[in-house]
Scaffold this motif. Structure first.
Motif, PDB file in Angstrom:
ATOM      1  N   VAL A  54       1.495 -49.796  10.937  1.00  0.00           N
ATOM      2  CA  VAL A  54       2.296 -48.825  12.139  1.00  0.00           C
ATOM      3  C   VAL A  54       2.421 -49.598  13.117  1.00  0.00           C
ATOM      4  O   VAL A  54       1.613 -50.309  13.802  1.00  0.00           O
ATOM      5  N   SER A  58       2.989 -42.445  16.132  1.00  0.00           N
ATOM      6  CA  SER A  58       3.686 -41.294  15.392  1.00  0.00           C
ATOM      7  C   SER A  58       2.662 -40.164  15.654  1.00  0.00           C
ATOM      8  O   SER A  58       1.681 -40.204  15.130  1.00  0.00           O
ATOM      9  N   VAL A  64       8.101 -38.673  10.888  1.00  0.00           N
ATOM     10  CA  VAL A  64       8.269 -40.075  10.764  1.00  0.00           C
ATOM     11  C   VAL A  64       7.285 -40.870  11.470  1.00  0.00           C
ATOM     12  O   VAL A  64       6.565 -40.657  12.225  1.00  0.00           O
ATOM     13  N   ILE A  65       7.110 -41.981  10.424  1.00  0.00           N
ATOM     14  CA  ILE A  65       6.000 -43.172  10.536  1.00  0.00           C
ATOM     15  C   ILE A  65       6.839 -44.191  11.275  1.00  0.00           C
ATOM     16  O   ILE A  65       7.756 -44.871  10.457  1.00  0.00           O
ATOM     17  N   ASN A  66       6.461 -44.878  12.308  1.00  0.00           N
ATOM     18  CA  ASN A  66       7.101 -45.787  12.948  1.00  0.00           C
ATOM     19  C   ASN A  66       6.264 -47.217  12.558  1.00  0.00           C
ATOM     20  O   ASN A  66       5.387 -47.521  12.490  1.00  0.00           O
ATOM     21  N   CYS A  67       7.019 -47.693  11.342  1.00  0.00           N
ATOM     22  CA  CYS A  67       6.649 -49.277  10.670  1.00  0.00           C
ATOM     23  C   CYS A  67       7.839 -49.779  10.283  1.00  0.00           C
ATOM     24  O   CYS A  67       8.707 -49.176   9.768  1.00  0.00           O
ATOM     25  N   GLN A  98      14.111 -45.938   6.362  1.00  0.00           N
ATOM     26  CA  GLN A  98      15.059 -46.598   7.249  1.00  0.00           C
ATOM     27  C   GLN A  98      14.664 -48.146   7.373  1.00  0.00           C
ATOM     28  O   GLN A  98      13.800 -48.402   7.905  1.00  0.00           O
ATOM     29  N   VAL A 101      12.582 -50.111  10.017  1.00  0.00           N
ATOM     30  CA  VAL A 101      12.495 -49.031  11.172  1.00  0.00           C
ATOM     31  C   VAL A 101      11.457 -48.180  10.859  1.00  0.00           C
ATOM     32  O   VAL A 101      10.335 -47.954  11.719  1.00  0.00           O
ATOM     33  N   SER A 102      11.402 -47.414   9.772  1.00  0.00           N
ATOM     34  CA  SER A 102      10.462 -46.252   9.691  1.00  0.00           C
ATOM     35  C   SER A 102      10.373 -45.694   8.340  1.00  0.00           C
ATOM     36  O   SER A 102      11.177 -45.965   7.411  1.00  0.00           O
ATOM     37  N   THR A 104       9.858 -41.861   6.585  1.00  0.00           N
ATOM     38  CA  THR A 104       9.938 -40.431   6.798  1.00  0.00           C
ATOM     39  C   THR A 104       9.497 -39.831   5.567  1.00  0.00           C
ATOM     40  O   THR A 104       9.432 -40.015   4.422  1.00  0.00           O
TER      41      THR A 104
END
Length: 170
Positions: A54, A58, A64-67, A98, A101-102, A104
């Motif tokens: 990560v 988040s 959404v997980i920022n990773c 994405q 980026v992330s 979901t």
């Protein structure tokens, strides 16, 4: 050796237990009990196959997980999210990715994630047929995860539950 025991959530079509672990903790499941109403139900044991870190906070109430997604991340992947601060792991299902980026999820995060926490793609490592019954497995080692969390899942049609998972960290 540090003992653990966890009870699964009561589910209609799925019950699961996450055995959290960080770093090089080794999980050794020595006992499992599960009950299902489905004639062909299976108790499935999963371990991490790929992981990612990560990169930014988040919140627990978002999907959404920022990773940076692990290689090959795709919709319907089953993941375990691990919080180093709380020592807690939760199950999630990927809705979309994405690139760079992330990730979901299909549902809101059940815990807040911070930079350095982990997202693990879980892969099936073994199964035990349960059927429409209660099944127990008790042995010196029923299932082992050499590094990272473990996930035990049970399917059903209207009622199923992983009653108890017990073992030790080594």
């Amino acid at each position: 050796m540090i003992p653990f025991s966890f009870t699964g959530n009561a589910g209609s079509t799925l019950s699961h237990v996450v055995v959290p672990a960080s770093g090089r903790d080794r999980i050794r499941v020595q006992y499992v009990s599960a009950t299902s109403d489905k004639a062909a139900s299976l108790l499935t044991f999963k371990l991490p196959s790929k992981s990612t870190v990560v990169t930014a906070t988040s919140a627990a109430n978002q999907t959404v997980i920022n990773c940076v997604p692990y290689a090959g991340a795709a919709a319907n992947d089953v993941v375990v999210l691990f919080s180093a601060v709380t020592g807690t792991g939760i199950r999630g299902v990927v809705a979309s990715v994405q690139a760079g980026v992330s990730i979901t999820l299909n549902a809101n995060l059940g815990l807040a994630l911070a930079p350095g926490d982990m997202v693990h793609l879980m892969a099936t490592a073994g199964q035990i047929p349960v059927g429409a019954a209660t099944k127990e497995a008790n042995a010196p080692t029923v299932f082992v995860v050499n590094e990272g969390p473990g996930l035990i899942e049970l399917d059903g049609t209207a009622a199923c539950r992983v009653n108890l998972v017990a073992g030790e960290y080594s």
